[in-house]
Design a protein around this motif. Structure first.
Motif, PDB file in Angstrom:
ATOM      1  N   TYR A 289       0.823  -1.217   0.000  1.00 56.06           N
ATOM      2  CA  TYR A 289       0.000   0.000   0.000  1.00 56.06           C
ATOM      3  C   TYR A 289       0.857   1.267   0.000  1.00 56.06           C
ATOM      4  O   TYR A 289       0.321   2.366  -0.085  1.00 56.06           O
ATOM      5  CB  TYR A 289      -0.976  -0.024   1.188  1.00 56.06           C
ATOM      6  CG  TYR A 289      -1.941  -1.189   1.077  1.00 56.06           C
ATOM      7  CD1 TYR A 289      -3.209  -1.011   0.525  1.00 56.06           C
ATOM      8  CD2 TYR A 289      -1.568  -2.478   1.452  1.00 56.06           C
ATOM      9  CE1 TYR A 289      -4.083  -2.081   0.368  1.00 56.06           C
ATOM     10  CE2 TYR A 289      -2.431  -3.555   1.301  1.00 56.06           C
ATOM     11  CZ  TYR A 289      -3.683  -3.358   0.757  1.00 56.06           C
ATOM     12  OH  TYR A 289      -4.544  -4.419   0.599  1.00 56.06           O
TER      13      TYR A 289
ATOM     14  N   TYR B 287       5.069   8.047 -14.300  1.00 60.91           N
ATOM     15  CA  TYR B 287       4.537   9.211 -13.583  1.00 60.91           C
ATOM     16  C   TYR B 287       4.847   9.145 -12.097  1.00 60.91           C
ATOM     17  O   TYR B 287       4.865   8.057 -11.511  1.00 60.91           O
ATOM     18  CB  TYR B 287       3.021   9.313 -13.785  1.00 60.91           C
ATOM     19  CG  TYR B 287       2.650   9.358 -15.244  1.00 60.91           C
ATOM     20  CD1 TYR B 287       2.989  10.458 -16.025  1.00 60.91           C
ATOM     21  CD2 TYR B 287       2.001   8.288 -15.845  1.00 60.91           C
ATOM     22  CE1 TYR B 287       2.671  10.494 -17.372  1.00 60.91           C
ATOM     23  CE2 TYR B 287       1.682   8.317 -17.190  1.00 60.91           C
ATOM     24  CZ  TYR B 287       2.029   9.419 -17.949  1.00 60.91           C
ATOM     25  OH  TYR B 287       1.722   9.448 -19.286  1.00 60.91           O
TER      26      TYR B 287
ATOM     27  N   GLN C  67       3.405  17.198  -9.342  1.00 59.51           N
ATOM     28  CA  GLN C  67       2.897  16.229 -10.323  1.00 59.51           C
ATOM     29  C   GLN C  67       3.808  16.295 -11.530  1.00 59.51           C
ATOM     30  O   GLN C  67       3.873  17.315 -12.213  1.00 59.51           O
ATOM     31  CB  GLN C  67       1.461  16.589 -10.728  1.00 59.51           C
ATOM     32  CG  GLN C  67       0.855  15.653 -11.775  1.00 59.51           C
ATOM     33  CD  GLN C  67      -0.441  16.190 -12.373  1.00 59.51           C
ATOM     34  OE1 GLN C  67      -0.791  17.354 -12.195  1.00 59.51           O
ATOM     35  NE2 GLN C  67      -1.164  15.345 -13.100  1.00 59.51           N
TER      36      GLN C  67
ATOM     37  N   SER D 172      -1.028  11.356 -16.795  1.00 58.08           N
ATOM     38  CA  SER D 172      -1.144  11.478 -15.342  1.00 58.08           C
ATOM     39  C   SER D 172      -2.252  12.469 -15.024  1.00 58.08           C
ATOM     40  O   SER D 172      -2.136  13.655 -15.328  1.00 58.08           O
ATOM     41  CB  SER D 172       0.191  11.953 -14.760  1.00 58.08           C
ATOM     42  OG  SER D 172       0.018  12.532 -13.486  1.00 58.08           O
ATOM     43  N   PHE D 173      -3.325  11.933 -14.431  1.00 54.92           N
ATOM     44  CA  PHE D 173      -4.499  12.762 -14.161  1.00 54.92           C
ATOM     45  C   PHE D 173      -4.674  12.979 -12.661  1.00 54.92           C
ATOM     46  O   PHE D 173      -4.805  12.018 -11.910  1.00 54.92           O
ATOM     47  CB  PHE D 173      -5.775  12.093 -14.702  1.00 54.92           C
ATOM     48  CG  PHE D 173      -5.750  11.809 -16.172  1.00 54.92           C
ATOM     49  CD1 PHE D 173      -5.522  12.823 -17.096  1.00 54.92           C
ATOM     50  CD2 PHE D 173      -5.958  10.517 -16.643  1.00 54.92           C
ATOM     51  CE1 PHE D 173      -5.507  12.565 -18.460  1.00 54.92           C
ATOM     52  CE2 PHE D 173      -5.938  10.241 -18.013  1.00 54.92           C
ATOM     53  CZ  PHE D 173      -5.707  11.271 -18.923  1.00 54.92           C
ATOM     54  N   MET D 174      -4.699  14.247 -12.249  1.00 55.18           N
ATOM     55  CA  MET D 174      -5.102  14.573 -10.883  1.00 55.18           C
ATOM     56  C   MET D 174      -6.629  14.578 -10.879  1.00 55.18           C
ATOM     57  O   MET D 174      -7.249  15.376 -11.599  1.00 55.18           O
ATOM     58  CB  MET D 174      -4.598  15.951 -10.480  1.00 55.18           C
ATOM     59  CG  MET D 174      -3.076  16.032 -10.389  1.00 55.18           C
ATOM     60  SD  MET D 174      -2.405  15.105  -9.003  1.00 55.18           S
ATOM     61  CE  MET D 174      -1.247  16.304  -8.366  1.00 55.18           C
TER      62      MET D 174
ATOM     63  N   VAL E 294      -2.838   0.009 -10.740  1.00 52.46           N
ATOM     64  CA  VAL E 294      -2.590   0.623  -9.435  1.00 52.46           C
ATOM     65  C   VAL E 294      -3.173   2.033  -9.452  1.00 52.46           C
ATOM     66  O   VAL E 294      -3.086   2.741 -10.446  1.00 52.46           O
ATOM     67  CB  VAL E 294      -1.076   0.696  -9.150  1.00 52.46           C
ATOM     68  CG1 VAL E 294      -0.807   1.512  -7.885  1.00 52.46           C
ATOM     69  CG2 VAL E 294      -0.481  -0.699  -9.005  1.00 52.46           C
ATOM     70  N   GLU E 295      -3.792   2.418  -8.344  1.00 48.86           N
ATOM     71  CA  GLU E 295      -4.283   3.792  -8.247  1.00 48.86           C
ATOM     72  C   GLU E 295      -3.839   4.344  -6.906  1.00 48.86           C
ATOM     73  O   GLU E 295      -3.605   3.574  -5.969  1.00 48.86           O
ATOM     74  CB  GLU E 295      -5.792   3.819  -8.480  1.00 48.86           C
ATOM     75  CG  GLU E 295      -6.673   4.228  -7.349  1.00 48.86           C
ATOM     76  CD  GLU E 295      -8.148   3.981  -7.687  1.00 48.86           C
ATOM     77  OE1 GLU E 295      -8.804   4.911  -8.134  1.00 48.86           O
ATOM     78  OE2 GLU E 295      -8.630   2.845  -7.478  1.00 48.86           O
ATOM     79  N   TRP E 296      -3.674   5.646  -6.829  1.00 48.00           N
ATOM     80  CA  TRP E 296      -3.141   6.258  -5.611  1.00 48.00           C
ATOM     81  C   TRP E 296      -4.136   7.235  -5.026  1.00 48.00           C
ATOM     82  O   TRP E 296      -4.845   7.929  -5.751  1.00 48.00           O
ATOM     83  CB  TRP E 296      -1.844   7.026  -5.934  1.00 48.00           C
ATOM     84  CG  TRP E 296      -0.688   6.148  -6.261  1.00 48.00           C
ATOM     85  CD1 TRP E 296      -0.441   5.542  -7.461  1.00 48.00           C
ATOM     86  CD2 TRP E 296       0.395   5.772  -5.391  1.00 48.00           C
ATOM     87  NE1 TRP E 296       0.729   4.821  -7.391  1.00 48.00           N
ATOM     88  CE2 TRP E 296       1.265   4.948  -6.138  1.00 48.00           C
ATOM     89  CE3 TRP E 296       0.711   6.060  -4.056  1.00 48.00           C
ATOM     90  CZ2 TRP E 296       2.436   4.411  -5.595  1.00 48.00           C
ATOM     91  CZ3 TRP E 296       1.870   5.528  -3.522  1.00 48.00           C
ATOM     92  CH2 TRP E 296       2.720   4.707  -4.291  1.00 48.00           C
TER      93      TRP E 296
ATOM     94  N   PHE F 269      -4.347  10.423  -2.253  1.00 50.50           N
ATOM     95  CA  PHE F 269      -3.682  11.407  -1.404  1.00 50.50           C
ATOM     96  C   PHE F 269      -4.788  12.145  -0.662  1.00 50.50           C
ATOM     97  O   PHE F 269      -5.615  12.829  -1.276  1.00 50.50           O
ATOM     98  CB  PHE F 269      -2.837  12.352  -2.262  1.00 50.50           C
ATOM     99  CG  PHE F 269      -2.127  13.430  -1.479  1.00 50.50           C
ATOM    100  CD1 PHE F 269      -1.342  13.116  -0.379  1.00 50.50           C
ATOM    101  CD2 PHE F 269      -2.250  14.764  -1.853  1.00 50.50           C
ATOM    102  CE1 PHE F 269      -0.687  14.116   0.338  1.00 50.50           C
ATOM    103  CE2 PHE F 269      -1.597  15.767  -1.147  1.00 50.50           C
ATOM    104  CZ  PHE F 269      -0.811  15.435  -0.052  1.00 50.50           C
TER     105      PHE F 269
ATOM    106  N   ALA G  46      -1.342   3.642  -1.871  1.00 46.48           N
ATOM    107  CA  ALA G  46      -1.678   3.042  -3.156  1.00 46.48           C
ATOM    108  C   ALA G  46      -2.713   1.958  -2.945  1.00 46.48           C
ATOM    109  O   ALA G  46      -2.751   1.320  -1.888  1.00 46.48           O
ATOM    110  CB  ALA G  46      -0.434   2.439  -3.789  1.00 46.48           C
TER     111      ALA G  46
ATOM    112  N   TRP H 159      -5.320   9.790  -7.812  1.00 43.91           N
ATOM    113  CA  TRP H 159      -4.313  10.016  -8.839  1.00 43.91           C
ATOM    114  C   TRP H 159      -4.286   8.797  -9.752  1.00 43.91           C
ATOM    115  O   TRP H 159      -3.990   7.699  -9.307  1.00 43.91           O
ATOM    116  CB  TRP H 159      -2.939  10.260  -8.203  1.00 43.91           C
ATOM    117  CG  TRP H 159      -1.851  10.474  -9.189  1.00 43.91           C
ATOM    118  CD1 TRP H 159      -1.865  11.344 -10.247  1.00 43.91           C
ATOM    119  CD2 TRP H 159      -0.582   9.815  -9.238  1.00 43.91           C
ATOM    120  NE1 TRP H 159      -0.686  11.249 -10.946  1.00 43.91           N
ATOM    121  CE2 TRP H 159       0.117  10.333 -10.349  1.00 43.91           C
ATOM    122  CE3 TRP H 159       0.024   8.848  -8.443  1.00 43.91           C
ATOM    123  CZ2 TRP H 159       1.396   9.900 -10.680  1.00 43.91           C
ATOM    124  CZ3 TRP H 159       1.294   8.418  -8.772  1.00 43.91           C
ATOM    125  CH2 TRP H 159       1.974   8.952  -9.877  1.00 43.91           C
TER     126      TRP H 159
ATOM    127  N   ASN I  21      -3.351   6.853 -13.519  1.00 38.41           N
ATOM    128  CA  ASN I  21      -2.594   6.737 -14.761  1.00 38.41           C
ATOM    129  C   ASN I  21      -3.591   6.291 -15.813  1.00 38.41           C
ATOM    130  O   ASN I  21      -4.050   5.163 -15.802  1.00 38.41           O
ATOM    131  CB  ASN I  21      -1.472   5.712 -14.587  1.00 38.41           C
ATOM    132  CG  ASN I  21      -0.645   5.522 -15.845  1.00 38.41           C
ATOM    133  OD1 ASN I  21      -1.057   5.887 -16.940  1.00 38.41           O
ATOM    134  ND2 ASN I  21       0.523   4.945 -15.691  1.00 38.41           N
TER     135      ASN I  21
END
Ligand SMILES: [Fe+2]
Lengths: 169, 335
Positions: free
Chosen positions: A31, A57, A151, B237-239, B257-259, B261, B292, B312, B314
């Protein structure tokens, strides 16, 4: 009846609380759990510490303190301020100082003093997000320690120290 | 087993004489609603009738996201039983196929539909089943009840366009800032969020290059929950920040995978195995925390107070296939 009053809780270098992964059956390292204020409180000024990555990225945590070097990048980047106050100065960089390989990922240091037309500057505070336009030179200036999230794409200045920043058990 | 279903028009019944709602048929699945519930029924591979029941409000909240996000990335589980998988030119609709127990009992069904067909069916169902006064995108405290017999509709609220910046919010010709006059007042839970704009000092001619905006003010004016917008873009890369309150109405199983924040307040996540739903971990996220979601998990968030979450993503069109082929890892980083 009065409407309830809400308090929005932000974090800062001076005060942050971390959550965490509570494993049931999984490996907590999967994680990649970290905290930007925790990272910045233990970072040197302007280290670009990767705390999120997805292929090329990244999201980087930056402790802004004093004047940064001048950077440039062949693609757009963005900086989100999470604590403090940061000035960003921009120069439209002369072609010979721009990144030669325009497909190159990530920011690089400008070699020597940046030359070109001044584009202006901006001051961002917590919650403000600034654009760092491709092929400009930019410098961060922070009188007091501040925290930025950048970013961008992973580049030669990106620092990875996952074992130091992430929850491991 | 993936049965391929031929393209057909939306199959809807006449409104029910008592409840007023239409029933819908999609391949071998039937959807109907009554005052409290959405009912899904299908026939198992061995020919037995099988059914599943969801609260109508929860079903519409999930359906709203699936429709608005164009079936999103990967799995949109409405609950532990039914959901969709985005195959990007087509969509799988399933019941029980990603529920460990139901799959093992072989009572599950999965059918694949052309995206246009399932989209049209879901859009009509959402519109027909959503009553006036119920907004599936709103937090439960900010909207009326989904229950009862059919009364009116809320078409404007269920057909909102997704807000997607091409480069950055606030740039000329890009996604505009939100304001009172654009119909986006500050949400009650974010009344204390500073609204001042960044100081901009562009030299003449650089007004559209020296650019910053107040992201937190932008988010404080979000009228919806659990609905990411795009606010800045670097290649793929998309916020995708979003404002979250109460429960994520779907359980998302990503194909990449996604993040997350967490920018203020807190969200608690339940993470489970994508294929079976077996619990894996809880992730408690507070302001400044980053985590993540591995590509093998499904996740659902709980936000006790309206909070700001930066999702966040991809958005690379080849990434899901690279993960399937083992060319991109399911976990975010090795250390
Ligand atoms: Fe997700």
């Amino acid at each position: 009846m009065t409407a309830p009053k809400y308090h929005t809780k932000f974090g800062s270098l001076a005060h942050f609380e971390k959550g965490g992964v509570q494993s049931i059956t999984d490996d907590v390292k999967h994680y990649a759990f970290s905290n930007c204020f925790d990272i910045a409180s233990r970072a040197r000024p302007f280290e670009k510490i990767v705390f999120g990555q997805n292929q090329i990225y990244v999201l980087e945590t930056i402790r802004a303190e004093g004047n940064s070097p001048w950077y440039t990048c062949a693609h757009d980047e963005f900086a989100l301020c999470m604590d403090g106050e940061v000035e960003i100065h921009l120069i439209q960089l002369d072609a010979d100082q721009q990144v030669r390989d325009q497909t190159k990922n990530g920011a690089v240091l400008v070699i020597g003093e940046p030359r070109g037309q001044p584009m202006g500057w901006m001051k961002i505070r917590r919650g403000h997000q600034a654009m760092l336009p491709r092929n400009s030179a930019y410098q961060f200036r922070a009188a007091q320690p501040a925290v930025l999230i950048q970013q961008t794409c992973k580049g030669e200045l990106s620092i990875e120290r996952w074992a130091d920043i992430c929850q491991t058990a | 087993m993936n049965a391929v279903v031929e393209f057909v028009n939306v199959l809807a019944s006449k409104p029910d004489a008592v409840s007023g709602y239409k029933s819908f048929t999609l391949g071998s699945f039937t959807f109907c609603r009554d005052e409290y519930f959405a009912h899904v029924s299908w026939t198992t591979r061995s020919g037995k009738p099988m059914s599943h029941t969801l609260d109508a409000g929860n079903f519409l909240r999930a359906l709203m996201r699936d429709v608005a996000w164009g079936f999103f990335y990967g799995w949109v589980n409405f609950d532990a039983v039914i959901g969709t998988v985005n195959r990007y030119e087509s969509v799988d609709l399933y019941a029980g196929s990603y529920n460990g127990t139901m799959k093992e009992a072989e009572i599950d069904l999965l059918e694949n539909f052309p995206t246009a067909q399932i989209r049209a069916t879901f859009e009509q169902m959402l519109d027909d089943w959503t009553n006036e006064g119920f907004d599936p995108f709103a937090a439960p405290q900010e909207t009326g009840s989904a229950h009862g017999r059919k009364r009116g509709n809320n078409t404007a609220k269920v057909t909102r366009a997704r807000e997607l910046a091409k480069r950055c919010v606030g740039l000329k010709g890009d996604l505009a800032m939100r304001s009172d006059t654009s119909g986006a007042p500050i949400n009650r839970a974010f009344a204390d969020v500073p609204q001042e704009a960044p100081e901009l000092h562009p030299e003449p001619g650089f007004e559209n290059d020296v650019h910053a905006f107040n992201l937190f003010a932008f988010l404080s004016r979000s009228q919806v929950t659990w609905n990411p917008s795009f606010t800045s873009v670097v290649k793929y890369s998309f916020m995708c920040p979003t404002t979250e309150e109460h429960i994520l109405p779907i359980i998302h199983g990503n194909d990449r995978v996604e993040w997350f924040f967490q920018m203020c307040d807190e969200i608690h996540w339940d993470c489970g195995d994508k294929n079976t739903g077996k619990p894996l971990a809880r992730v408690i996220m507070k302001a400044g925390d980053m985590a993540a979601m591995p590509a093998y998990c499904r996740h659902q968030g709980f936000s006790p107070k309206r909070s700001m979450l930066l999702v966040w993503e991809n958005g690379s069109p080849t990434l899901a296939y690279e993960i399937q082929n083992g060319k991109s890892p399911e976990i975010p980083v090795q250390f």
